[in-house]
Structures are given as C-alpha cells and as structure tokens.
Enzyme design. Structure first.
Site, PDB file in Angstrom:
ATOM      1  N   LYS A 129       0.845  -1.202   0.000  1.00 55.52           N
ATOM      2  CA  LYS A 129       0.000   0.000   0.000  1.00 55.52           C
ATOM      3  C   LYS A 129       0.879   1.250   0.000  1.00 55.52           C
ATOM      4  CE  LYS A 129      -3.825  -2.358   2.232  1.00 55.52           C
ATOM      5  NZ  LYS A 129      -4.496  -2.741   3.464  1.00 55.52           N
ATOM      6  N   GLN A 156      -4.371  -1.418   9.671  1.00 55.96           N
ATOM      7  CA  GLN A 156      -4.313  -2.718   9.005  1.00 55.96           C
ATOM      8  C   GLN A 156      -4.963  -3.771   9.905  1.00 55.96           C
ATOM      9  OE1 GLN A 156      -3.145  -3.410   5.799  1.00 55.96           O
ATOM     10  NE2 GLN A 156      -4.036  -5.418   6.220  1.00 55.96           N
ATOM     11  N   ASP A 210     -11.191   3.303   4.510  1.00 57.58           N
ATOM     12  CA  ASP A 210     -11.671   1.929   4.335  1.00 57.58           C
ATOM     13  C   ASP A 210     -13.201   1.890   4.217  1.00 57.58           C
ATOM     14  OD1 ASP A 210      -9.720  -0.052   4.084  1.00 57.58           O
ATOM     15  OD2 ASP A 210      -9.200   0.023   6.212  1.00 57.58           O
TER      16      ASP A 210
END
Ligand code: NAD
Length: 306
Positions: free
Chosen positions: A58, A102, A125
């Site tokens: 990422k 994460q 997210d």
C-alpha cells in the site's frame, strides 16, 4: 459449456487498477497546484507477516501515485487505549487526510472500537458506521475499497448493470454486504448467498453476475454457473501444491471459465483494485476535507472581513 476455443475472457484487474492509479496520480497533480499533498497514515499493530506485506504494498503504491504516507508500526503489546490515543492524534492532525488501521489487530484489541474511533471523514476503508449507513442511504460517502473495485471491474466489463441478476456469495461487513448494496444502487436484482443458504449453487445458477467472497478455495465451479455469467472472484486462499503453495480464489478458475463469459483470475483480478481504490478514497477524502475547511472559513468570516 463453452467450446474449447470459447473460454471466458479474463478481466484484467492489473490493467484496470493501473488506469485507476493513473486517474489518482492526475488528481494528486491537480491538488499539488493548491500546495496540497494527500497524506495517508497507516497503522500496523504487531508483526503479522501477511499484514506487513499488505502495508508495504500500500505504501509503495501510494508513493508511486504521489500520495505521502506516514507509517507507524506499533508493538503487538500495544493496549487498546494506546492505539485509540494514536488514532485520536491522527484525527486531530489537519495534515493527515486518510487513516488506515491494518486488520486484523491483535486479539486483545476490540476491532469494532478501533474502526469507530477513526474520524469518518478520514475513514478511507469506509468501515465506520457513519459511512456504512450513508452507503445504505445512497449518500456520497467513502465506500469500502474491495467492493468499489469490483464495481469498476463490472462496469468496465458489462457497461450498464441495470436489470441484471447478481448473486453475492458471502455476507461479511467488508465485502459481501457493501457489495450487495453497491449492486442494488447500480439497479441490479441482488441475491446474497451465505453459509446458511439452502442450495447456494441453485441460487447462483440464476445469476448474470456472480461475486464470490467466501474464503473457501475453489468452492464455486462450472456447475454453479449459468452459461455466460460474469464472475468476480474476491477470494484469496493459499493452497499447498507439490511445488510448495500457490494462491487460488473461491472460484475453480479452470472449471468456471468453460461456462462463464468473463472471469477475474487470482491473482491479478480483484486484489490490485483494492489498493487502487484505497488511494482513490484518500484523494476523495482530501478533496472533501478541503471543501469543508473552505466552507468553515466562509462561515467564520465576519461581515466586516467579508
Ligand atoms: P469472511 O470470513 O468475513 O466471510 C465469509 C462469508 O462467506 C460469510 O459471510 C459466510 O456466511 C460465507 N460462507 C461461508 N461458507 C459458505 C458456504 N459454504 N456457502 C456460502 N457462503 C458461505 O470473509 P471476507 O472477509 O468477506 O473475505 C472473503 C474472501 O475474500 C477471503 O478469501 C479473503 O481473503 C478475500 N478478500 C480479498 C480481498 C481482495 O482484495 N481481493 C479483500 C478482502 C477479502
């Protein structure tokens, strides 16, 4: 069944993700004209090797697109209170536009509490309840990256999705449920199949579009598919082979492509789209924060100043 010369075509997630990333890079260049660099904070708690790989990827992709990333690796012993305090700092920092924790976090930390602690405006997210609720209401909110990526693959493959029957296999909060909502918004008729469904295969055989997000290697084969179905395989499963191991999806690719008209391979299908949409969401969040700051500045300008 397709003739041997008529196997389903591959939906090239790598190529479509590259297009999305070039759109993101163009947006980043436009923001640079306003002296703004979108900034993504990535938090990793613990030393899970798979999570370390995901985070590294990422950050690499963010850098390529011109997005600044701030990485914080916290020890596995970090308490929930300590993690929430770090999130609160990032929420308050105007230079941070997106926050990614994460997942999974270590078992002693409540994942739900962590997700709800993130400022919804920085929740790239799209997991915060405010964004989940907004999505269901059809509002323009930050939406989960994997389902958003699947929608882009479907639009690129099928064009208008109106009237198509889509079957989503799996009902998780991060893939199945938001996927079903996005398909409904695109005017599909949607069936969600899950672990308690009776005869999931029979329901699936009615589908023009199948989205598989189960986490069971190669569960869906040709016998689950209507001829000509478009298949999006979200699953990422590692299986043992004589040579060691390899990644497979939830769909038995070799079997499914004899019946489907188009299918995503694993790897190289949905996976690259998830990161691309994470970065797209970071740019979207940055733009919205700038607009909001401009609105607030206007509201707080006194008539004499104006
Ligand atoms: P999850 O375990 O949270 O949910 C799985 C769902 O599958 C559940 O809703 C369950 O009801 C359903 N299910 C289980 N057995 C079933 C059966 N026999 N028949 C029908 N439904 C059944 O999983 P998740 O987080 O949604 O992830 C699903 C898969 O997608 C995993 O392989 C995961 O690694 C992968 N994934 C990939 C990406 C990506 O970027 N490509 C992103 C997220 C998840």
């Amino acid at each position: 069944m397709n003739s041997p010369t008529q196997l389903a075509r591959d939906i090239d997630g790598k190529a479509i993700a590259a297009q999305v990333l070039s759109e993101v890079a163009a947006d980043v260049r436009e923001l640079a004209l306003q002296q703004v660099t979108p900034t993504l904070a990535v938090l990793l708690v613990g030393e899970d090797p798979a999570s370390q790989v995901y985070v590294r990827n990422k950050i690499l992709r963010a850098k390529e697109a011109g997005i600044r990333s701030l990485e914080q690796c916290l020890p596995a012993t970090t308490s929930q209170a300590q993690l929430l305090a770090v999130i609160a700092e990032l929420n308050a920092n105007p230079e941070v536009n997106g926050i990614l924790v994460q997942l999974p976090v270590p078992a002693h930390i409540d994942e739900g509490a962590v997700i709800q602690a993130i400022d919804p405006a920085k929740d790239i997210d799209g997991f915060h309840r405010q964004n989940v609720g907004g999505l269901v209401l059809g509002q323009d909110v930050l939406t989960p990256c994997t389902p958003s990526g699947c929608m882009r693959l479907l639009h690129d493959t099928c064009g208008d999705l109106s009237g198509k029957h889509a079957v989503v296999i799996g009902r998780s909060n991060i893939v199945g449920k938001p996927m079903a909502t996005l398909l409904l918004q695109a005017n599909c008729s949607v069936t969600v199949v899950h672990s308690r469904s009776i005869d999931a295969a029979a329901l699936c055989r009615l589908a023009d579009i199948v989205v598989a997000a189960v986490g069971r290697p190669q569960m869906i084969d040709a016998s689950w598919l209507k001829p000509g179905a478009v298949v999006i395989d979200v699953g990422i499963n590692r299986i043992d082979t004589e040579q060691g191991s390899r990644l497979v999806g939830d769909v038995d690719y070799a079997s499914a492509r004899t019946v489907a008209s188009a299918i995503t391979p694993v790897p190289g299908g949905v996976g690259p789209m998830t990161i691309a949409f994470l970065l797209k969401n970071t740019v979207t969040a940055t733009r919205r924060q700038l607009l909001r700051a401009a609105e607030l500045a206007t509201t707080h300008t006194s008539p004499q100043e104006a």
